[in-house]
Design an enzyme around this catalytic site. Structure first.
Site, PDB file in Angstrom:
ATOM      1  N   GLY A 125       0.812  -1.218   0.000  1.00  0.00           N
ATOM      2  CA  GLY A 125       0.000   0.000   0.000  1.00  0.00           C
ATOM      3  C   GLY A 125       0.842   1.263   0.000  1.00  0.00           C
ATOM      4  O   GLY A 125       0.518   2.229  -0.694  1.00  0.00           O
ATOM      5  N   SER A 126       1.917   1.270   0.765  1.00  0.00           N
ATOM      6  CA  SER A 126       2.743   2.473   0.854  1.00  0.00           C
ATOM      7  C   SER A 126       3.318   2.841  -0.510  1.00  0.00           C
ATOM      8  O   SER A 126       3.262   3.998  -0.931  1.00  0.00           O
ATOM      9  CB  SER A 126       3.900   2.263   1.837  1.00  0.00           C
ATOM     10  N   CYS A 152       3.004   4.019  19.530  1.00  0.00           N
ATOM     11  CA  CYS A 152       3.836   3.218  20.427  1.00  0.00           C
ATOM     12  C   CYS A 152       5.054   2.643  19.716  1.00  0.00           C
ATOM     13  O   CYS A 152       6.154   2.633  20.247  1.00  0.00           O
ATOM     14  CB  CYS A 152       3.009   2.078  21.002  1.00  0.00           C
TER      15      CYS A 152
HETATM   16  C1  LIG Z   1      -1.579  -0.619   6.030  1.00  0.00           C
HETATM   17  C2  LIG Z   1      -1.944   0.643   5.317  1.00  0.00           C
HETATM   18  C3  LIG Z   1      -1.098   1.222   4.363  1.00  0.00           C
HETATM   19  C4  LIG Z   1       0.269   0.660   4.071  1.00  0.00           C
HETATM   20  O1  LIG Z   1       0.226  -0.548   3.397  1.00  0.00           O
HETATM   21  P1  LIG Z   1       1.551  -1.475   3.374  1.00  0.00           P
HETATM   22  O2  LIG Z   1       1.197  -2.571   2.447  1.00  0.00           O
HETATM   23  O3  LIG Z   1       1.744  -1.941   4.772  1.00  0.00           O
HETATM   24  O4  LIG Z   1       2.650  -0.618   2.869  1.00  0.00           O
HETATM   25  C5  LIG Z   1      -1.519   2.343   3.702  1.00  0.00           C
HETATM   26  N1  LIG Z   1      -2.716   2.884   3.948  1.00  0.00           N
HETATM   27  C6  LIG Z   1      -3.565   2.375   4.856  1.00  0.00           C
HETATM   28  C7  LIG Z   1      -4.886   3.002   5.067  1.00  0.00           C
HETATM   29  C8  LIG Z   1      -3.204   1.237   5.576  1.00  0.00           C
HETATM   30  O5  LIG Z   1      -4.031   0.738   6.491  1.00  0.00           O
END
Ligand SMILES: *Cc1c(COP(=O)(O)O)cnc(C)c1O
Length: 390
Positions: free
Chosen positions: A70-71, A324
């Protein structure tokens, strides 16, 4: 009893996803770019996975770019819009105060490079107002990026309406759908989405893999240069086992959504009702417009960190609203964005459920939580002061 109630942080890989992945390590281990039969076997699976992701998003396979999660997808979406905008003299971006840091930190970087960023309020209920989006759009707006559902408080945004507004105004619309994918319906066409991010490990797929959806016709900016994989827009040998696992998990989640959503919602509602019986506890975020599995409360007079530790001693895995992991004392930007004071934000607890949770587990949490809260409050000077004031 062990209870995993931290599914917004990550989920366990489903049996279906794991079974789909295993042959990619042992048989179809070739490089999908290799023209021999083992490479071709891998390529075949890559094509099938891309088609599955596209089908379940209402997209075309050519609109799917596989990323490391996601990042990366968020970073690439924003880079794509920023480059495209700057070519047209548009350097204004609209987002919200409670986005994931993958979006917010990318936007801060752009601000240093001369872009202007407007972060919209999300109010006490954690919902973006359509009229605020409309009022913020300017002739030089290059992008509106608003998450589908928030990762901490679970509130669900009016994505389709925001998308329609952006379409009408000729502004690109990106949504971070990482928390929504596999849990809420997504159709990029019907919801007027130009770009979307999702991540497999939030819907029982493996970690380190995600999708950047880009509507056809939008020139994509690569952020990783190298080989010609993903049509030159994301270099690097494809992580085939993960991609195949993601597709299997996404198919499974979408196929079972109509059964799992009400099931998880019922568990969530029972948990919310039970927790709200504790004195001086508030629910964070709108009660109705929230993810099926999200419970986020502030327990006044205590520290979320201590609460987490004591829950963990009882086998319950949860999350708190303060940062945290980073060792920082700052409460979450999300809780501050919905107007909580630092003190109240520090007493926050997030319990996020999945279809693997059971009624028995909810009962267990509701049995263990109240005495822990009592015990922490009995030792809390903040709680004592609160009670004296009253
Ligand atoms: C977990 C998350 C991300 C990041 O995704 P990764 O695959 O961990 O890089 C981005 N946006 C939201 C809303 C998330 O919950």
């Amino acid at each position: 009893m062990n209870v995993y109630a931290d599914n917004a942080a990550t989920t366990k890989v489903s049996r279906t996803a794991l079974d789909a992945m295993l042959p990619c390590f042992t048989e179809a281990y070739g490089n999908p770019s290799s023209p021999h039969h083992i490479g071709m076997e891998a390529a075949k699976r890559l094509i099938a996975a891309r088609k599955t992701m596209a089908d379940y998003l209402g997209a075309e396979p050519s609109e799917i770019i596989f990323t490391s999660g996601g990042s990366e997808a968020d970073n690439q979406a924003i880079a794509t819009a920023a480059i495209l905008g700057s070519k047209k003299g548009k350097k204004h971006i609209i987002s919200t105060k409670f986005e994931h840091h993958a979006v917010l930190h990318t936007l801060s970087k752009l601000e240093k490079e001369g872009y202007e960023v407007t972060l919209l309020d999300v109010y006490e209920d954690g919902i973006v107002r359509l009229e605020d989006v409309e009022a913020a759009i300017r002739p030089d707006t290059a992008l509106v990026t608003i998450m589908y559902a928030n990762n901490e408080i679970g509130t669900v945004q009016p994505i389709k309406e925001i998308g329609a507004l952006c379409k009408e105004k000729g502004v690109l619309f990106h949504t971070d759908a990482v928390q929504a994918a596999g849990h809420l319906p997504i159709n990029v066409k019907e919801q007027n989405i130009d770009m979307l991010s999702l991540s497999a490990h939030k819907f029982h797929g493996p970690k380190g893999v995600g999708v950047f959806f880009v509507r056809r016709g939008i020139p994509i900016t690569a952020i990783i240069e190298g080989g010609a994989q993903e049509r030159g827009k994301r270099a690097g040998t494809e992580n085939l086992p993960a991609i195949v696992g993601m597709a299997a998990a996404f198919k499974e989640a979408c196929d079972n959504m109509s059964v799992n959503m009400p099931k998880v919602e019922a568990l969530r509602n029972r948990l919310i009702d039970g927790i709200l019986k504790i004195d001086e506890v508030i629910l964070n975020g709108d009660r109705e417009k929230r993810l099926p599995g999200n419970v986020n409360v502030s327990v006044k007079g205590i520290e979320g960190e201590s609460l987490l530790m004591m829950l963990d001693q009882q086998g319950i895995c949860a999350s708190s609203g303060s940062a945290c992991t980073s060792g920082s004392l700052d409460p979450s930007h999300v809780l501050l964005a919905i107007g909580l004071t630092h003190e109240v934000a520090h007493g926050s607890l997030r319990l996020t459920l999945s279809e693997y949770n059971t009624e028995e587990e909810i009962g267990y949490i509701l049995e263990k939580l109240p005495p822990i809260v009592d015990r922490l409050r009995s030792m809390s000077p903040v709680w004592k002061k609160m009670k004296e004031v009253k």
